[in-house]
Design a protein around this motif. Structure first.
Motif, mmCIF file in Angstrom:
data_model
loop_
_atom_site.group_PDB
_atom_site.id
_atom_site.type_symbol
_atom_site.label_atom_id
_atom_site.label_comp_id
_atom_site.label_asym_id
_atom_site.label_seq_id
_atom_site.Cartn_x
_atom_site.Cartn_y
_atom_site.Cartn_z
ATOM 1 N N LEU A 360 52.191 22.131 37.778
ATOM 2 C CA LEU A 360 51.072 22.763 38.193
ATOM 3 C C LEU A 360 51.060 23.631 39.230
ATOM 4 C CD1 LEU A 360 48.878 19.593 38.539
ATOM 5 C CD2 LEU A 360 48.632 21.343 36.759
ATOM 6 N N GLN A 361 52.320 23.986 39.890
ATOM 7 C CA GLN A 361 52.837 25.162 40.586
ATOM 8 C C GLN A 361 52.530 26.488 39.846
ATOM 9 O OE1 GLN A 361 53.499 25.314 43.926
ATOM 10 N NE2 GLN A 361 53.458 23.160 44.475
ATOM 11 N N TYR A 362 52.718 26.470 38.773
ATOM 12 C CA TYR A 362 52.587 27.678 37.761
ATOM 13 C C TYR A 362 51.355 27.971 37.327
ATOM 14 C CZ TYR A 362 57.804 27.283 37.778
ATOM 15 O OH TYR A 362 58.937 27.292 38.272
ATOM 16 N N ALA A 363 50.265 27.071 37.616
ATOM 17 C CA ALA A 363 49.112 27.284 36.976
ATOM 18 C C ALA A 363 48.130 28.452 37.842
ATOM 19 C CB ALA A 363 48.337 26.068 37.322
ATOM 20 N N VAL A 364 48.567 28.892 38.911
ATOM 21 C CA VAL A 364 47.447 29.284 39.901
ATOM 22 C C VAL A 364 47.720 30.976 39.705
ATOM 23 C CG1 VAL A 364 46.385 29.852 42.070
ATOM 24 C CG2 VAL A 364 47.104 27.544 41.375
ATOM 25 N N ASP A 365 46.466 31.750 39.541
ATOM 26 C CA ASP A 365 46.484 33.251 39.411
ATOM 27 C C ASP A 365 46.205 33.519 40.886
ATOM 28 O OD1 ASP A 365 46.042 35.817 39.523
ATOM 29 O OD2 ASP A 365 44.806 35.613 37.557
ATOM 30 N N ARG A 366 47.047 33.921 41.649
ATOM 31 C CA ARG A 366 46.855 34.288 43.111
ATOM 32 C C ARG A 366 45.928 35.684 43.041
ATOM 33 N NH1 ARG A 366 51.237 31.187 43.177
ATOM 34 N NH2 ARG A 366 51.281 29.519 45.002
ATOM 35 N N THR A 367 46.226 36.714 42.134
ATOM 36 C CA THR A 367 45.643 37.837 42.176
ATOM 37 C C THR A 367 43.980 37.611 41.972
ATOM 38 O OG1 THR A 367 45.703 38.165 39.787
ATOM 39 C CG2 THR A 367 47.470 39.127 41.055
ATOM 40 N N ALA A 368 43.937 36.726 41.291
ATOM 41 C CA ALA A 368 42.153 36.520 41.278
ATOM 42 C C ALA A 368 41.623 35.938 42.548
ATOM 43 C CB ALA A 368 41.962 35.352 40.103
ATOM 44 N N LEU A 369 42.516 34.959 43.192
ATOM 45 C CA LEU A 369 42.006 34.571 44.448
ATOM 46 C C LEU A 369 41.745 35.675 45.684
ATOM 47 C CD1 LEU A 369 44.135 31.226 44.798
ATOM 48 C CD2 LEU A 369 41.799 31.368 43.913
ATOM 49 N N ILE A 370 42.735 36.500 45.637
ATOM 50 C CA ILE A 370 42.817 37.686 46.631
ATOM 51 C C ILE A 370 41.537 38.337 46.280
ATOM 52 C CG2 ILE A 370 43.883 39.619 47.148
ATOM 53 C CD1 ILE A 370 46.556 38.300 46.829
ATOM 54 N N LYS A 371 41.188 38.677 45.115
ATOM 55 C CA LYS A 371 39.773 39.598 44.860
ATOM 56 C C LYS A 371 38.799 38.613 45.357
ATOM 57 C CE LYS A 371 41.555 41.598 40.758
ATOM 58 N NZ LYS A 371 41.481 41.925 39.142
#
Length: 594
Positions: A360-371
């Protein structure tokens, strides 16, 4: 690997921010120059009440800022808009900082002698002095069975005899204030002793280079004898707080409002860290819309936000207009991070298995969270337990994905290899204020792309930390499986302990613990012990790094973002000075222009 890690240095070295703090105007806290003006009511508005008001158990950034107005500790830090100025430990009720040179710290580093400042008083009738026994009582209350301190591990691992004292206290009836008081009054902590009214002696299990930092935390505030009448942090207690700071709580309506007014027993000459300019502080709760809060601040019908961030939609405009009421303040933190409930039974205990958590570590889109939180001026991706700007940080990315956007295909592949249930559904409670809902929705979408369903559960009662995440029974029952809390260090500087120990020491798991997911690895526990007993800050930082690496190997959490704080105040507010550990301005030092 170990040699490289042990080369790290702690303290102020490395306090270089990954983000650049900036804002619309200068750092004066307002455009009006001149001396402070006394008077007026500071109007603070926001969403939820604190989980704990009692300093013994209060453990949120909001409670830090509130406690500071009426509860004083031996040492503290100074609010400032230059981050470096907020780091050094300062004397508060203590008359001076103890050192080996002035005899306050023994040669072996195991005994600290602290002299109290004269003239500090409780707002009792008549006022009476704050004495050493009041600080002893504060320590004795930390592991009470009703509402123990979330950071209790700081002290049981440091102070001589405190672990045994707490072990006995756990057996006392948590609903009986007389039994709680009797235990405190009939049992002593060998490592915390009052020598007369003006001297405290602390004896440690081993040298601790950060012990003075531990004495800045509101957990260690002095506690008056009147607190023996109440169950700690009970509704009755919350109506009878006593002050030795510049303000006192004169009205408290749970979940609705606070009013703080002048404490007549406080004197400026006895308090080197606080001031007192406004007549009253009015805190109004129930404002669940960040946009509505921001509108009131800009219109001048309110002055400060309690717990609502500046809306993302407003940040670009405020930056473009160089609005002097707006700033982005340095607050190195892990905010938010995704924690796994390793004690639950969902999916046959799927999250207790490291291979599932690693996938599950590979799931997250951090670029979306930064936006979502306001862009790269506000946040950067985080891949380690210790964020930049904190002791022991090192750059690493064990689960890297292209462009920080996640890798759902690899996530699905690894879940299949781990034989995770194909219909895995995870309960995901989230806070409703600010950007929390959008963050939860984004993570839900990311997990869905991996074939894992996240069931979003809004926390509408303001009990996210106190009654959900910090309750082991809720974890065992599967009330939650994943959550996205945030963690701002309890202090900065020599602070490796404040990031690893409270979140990942399995030996402190229990009611009110901030090790929300119940993670417990004996290797990490041993590294914590090695860091705590290291002979200097540099070696301690090396052990914290090794612990960080092991926790990430175990995928106990998913670090998400290191964030600074966009903050806004009304045009009336002058002289605003920032407290990073409270993620807000110091209410005691600002004043109003009208």
């Amino acid at each position: 690997m170990a040699r490289e890690a042990l080369r790290a240095t702690a303290g102020l070295v490395g306090l270089t921010m990954g983000l650049t703090a900036c804002g619309g105007g200068g750092d004066s806290g307002g455009p009006t120059a001149g001396p402070p003006r006394n008077g007026g009511t500071l109007r603070v508005i926001g969403s939820s009440d604190v989980e704990h008001l009692d300093t013994a158990s209060a453990n949120s950034t909001g409670s830090y800022g509130l406690n500071r107005t009426y509860a004083r500790t031996l040492f503290g830090t100074r609010a400032a808009n230059d981050f470096k100025e907020t780091v050094p430990v300062q004397a508060d009720v203590a008359a001076k900082l103890p050192s080996r040179e002035n005899g306050g710290i023994s040669k072996d580093g195991r005994t600290y002698t602290v002299k109290l400042r004269k003239g500090v008083q409780w707002n009792t009738r008549p006022p009476r002095p704050v004495v050493a026994a009041d600080f002893v009582r504060g320590f004795e209350r930390l592991c009470n069975p009703a509402s123990p301190a979330g950071g209790i591990g700081y002290y049981t691992s440091t102070i001589r005899g405190m672990k045994d004292y707490c072990r006995g206290f756990a057996k006392v009836n948590a609903k009986d204030p007389a039994a709680i008081a009797a235990y405190q009054n009939e049992h002593a902590i060998p490592g915390v002793q009052a020598k007369g009214d003006d001297t405290l002696v602390f004896r440690l299990r081993q040298p601790a280079s950060d012990f003075l930092n531990l004495l800045t935390l509101q957990f260690t505030a002095a506690a008056p004898k009147e607190y023996d009448k109440y169950v700690p942090d009970s509704p009755e207690f919350r109506q009878h707080t006593i002050s030795n700071g510049p303000y006192q709580i004169t009205s408290y309506k749970p979940g609705l409002s606070y009013v703080l007014s002048h404490n007549p027993a406080w004197r400026q000459e006895t308090d080197p860290l606080r001031e007192r300019h406004v007549d009253k502080i009015q805190l109004t709760l129930g404002q669940d819309s960040a946009d509505a809060v921001q509108q009131q601040l800009e219109q001048g019908t309110a002055d400060l936000s309690w717990d609502q961030p500046v809306p993302v939609t407003a940040i670009a405009r405020l930056r473009r207009d160089r609005d002097e009421r707006f700033n982005i303040r340095d607050t190195p933190s892990s905010s938010p991070y995704l924690v796994f409930n390793t004690r639950g039974r969902t999916g046959g205990g799927a999250l207790a298995r490291r291979e599932v958590r690693q996938a599950l570590q590979y799931a997250v889109d951090r670029t979306a969270l930064i936006k979502i939180v306001g862009g790269p001026e506000v946040a950067e991706p985080l891949h380690t337990i210790i964020p930049p700007g904190n002791a022991g940080h090192f750059a690493s990315n064990r689960y890297a994905t292209a462009g920080e956007s996640g890798d759902p295909a690899r996530c699905r592949l690894l879940l299949a290899k781990a034989k995770a249930p194909k219909d895995l559904t995870l309960n995901f409670p989230y806070r409703i204020q600010g950007t929390h809902k959008r963050i939860a929705e984004s993570i839900k979408e990311n997990f869905g792309a991996c074939g894992v369903k996240a069931k979003l559960i809004p926390d509408t009662g303001g009990n996210y930390y106190g009654e959900t995440l910090a309750d082991p029974a809720k974890a065992r029952e599967g009330v939650w499986d994943i959550a996205a809390p945030g963690w701002t260090p309890d202090w900065y500087g020599n602070n490796g302990r404040s990031l690893i120990q409270p979140l990942f020491d399995g030996r402190t798991y229990g009611p009110n613990s901030t090790n929300f997911g119940g993670y417990d690895n004996p290797q990490v526990n041993a590294l914590i012990d090695s860091a705590l007993t290291a002979p200097d800050q540099g070696r301690a930082a090396g052990y914290w790094q090794l612990a960080d690496q092991k926790i990430m190997e175990d995928a106990a959490v998913i670090p998400l973002l290191n964030r600074s704080l966009p903050i806004f105040h009304s045009a009336r507010v002058q002289g605003a000075r920032y407290l990073p550990t409270a993620t807000g301005y110091d209410y005691t030092r600002l004043w109003l222009s009208r």
